[in-house]
Design an enzyme around this catalytic site. Structure first.
Site, PDB file in Angstrom:
ATOM      1  N   CYS A  13      13.041   5.068  -2.241  1.00 51.69           N
ATOM      2  CA  CYS A  13      13.053   3.616  -2.451  1.00 51.69           C
ATOM      3  C   CYS A  13      11.910   3.195  -3.375  1.00 51.69           C
ATOM      4  CB  CYS A  13      12.917   2.898  -1.106  1.00 51.69           C
ATOM      5  SG  CYS A  13      14.311   3.227  -0.001  1.00 51.69           S
ATOM      6  N   ASP A  14      12.147   2.125  -4.105  1.00 48.94           N
ATOM      7  CA  ASP A  14      11.131   1.598  -5.010  1.00 48.94           C
ATOM      8  C   ASP A  14      10.306   0.521  -4.306  1.00 48.94           C
ATOM      9  OD1 ASP A  14      12.739  -0.690  -5.008  1.00 48.94           O
ATOM     10  OD2 ASP A  14      13.626  -0.253  -6.951  1.00 48.94           O
ATOM     11  N   MET A  15       9.470  -0.176  -5.051  1.00 50.52           N
ATOM     12  CA  MET A  15       8.590  -1.193  -4.466  1.00 50.52           C
ATOM     13  C   MET A  15       9.358  -2.364  -3.863  1.00 50.52           C
ATOM     14  SD  MET A  15       5.414  -1.158  -7.166  1.00 50.52           S
ATOM     15  CE  MET A  15       4.588  -2.482  -6.317  1.00 50.52           C
ATOM     16  N   ILE A  18      14.409  -0.887  -2.029  1.00 49.73           N
ATOM     17  CA  ILE A  18      15.784  -0.435  -2.239  1.00 49.73           C
ATOM     18  C   ILE A  18      15.774   0.916  -2.949  1.00 49.73           C
ATOM     19  CG2 ILE A  18      16.743  -2.762  -2.242  1.00 49.73           C
ATOM     20  CD1 ILE A  18      16.842  -2.637  -5.308  1.00 49.73           C
TER      21      ILE A  18
END
Length: 128
Positions: A13-15, A18
């Site tokens: 997941c990114d910041m 998601i």
């Protein structure tokens, strides 16, 4: 149609919390390898025999975002494209509500030791 099950891991997941868009390429590739293995086609053995399966086009339509811990599955279907190209219709489905998260079509070919595209007979027979 082949089905491969997954679970989102935190580091994918990114910041924003998601799954990063690039991670979906890894999911799809793993599902294609599982599809091939289910038809007794060993991706690594083909590479050792100097038959390299390569992606030449990827079309991905992102519908919704997976988040950490989501369980999901990918359906994979083979679709012939041309004499030298083959395709995989792939869809990512969130398990809990059967929501379509991604719709993809991946086009590939096989390349021999001299870099020329071809479709080996073992692939043609097994994927038809």
């Amino acid at each position: 149609m082949h089905k491969t099950e997954f679970k989102v891991r935190d580091y994918e997941c990114d910041m924003q919390g998601i799954v990063n868009n690039a991670v979906y390429f890894n999911y799809l590739e793993h599902a294609r390898h599982e599809f091939l293995a289910s038809r007794q086609i060993d991706f690594a053995a083909l590479a050792k025999a100097e038959v390299n399966l390569v992606v030449v086009r990827a079309e991905l339509d992102y519908k919704a975002s997976l988040t950490s811990g989501d369980q999901f599955y990918i359906t994979t279907q083979y679709q012939p494209v041309s004499r030298l190209r083959f395709g995989f219709k792939q869809q990512v489905w969130r398990s809990r509500d059967q929501k379509l998260m991604l719709d993809a079509f991946i086009t590939g070919t096989a390349v021999n030791a001299s870099g020329k595209p071809f479709l080996p007979s073992e692939l043609q027979l097994l994927l038809d």
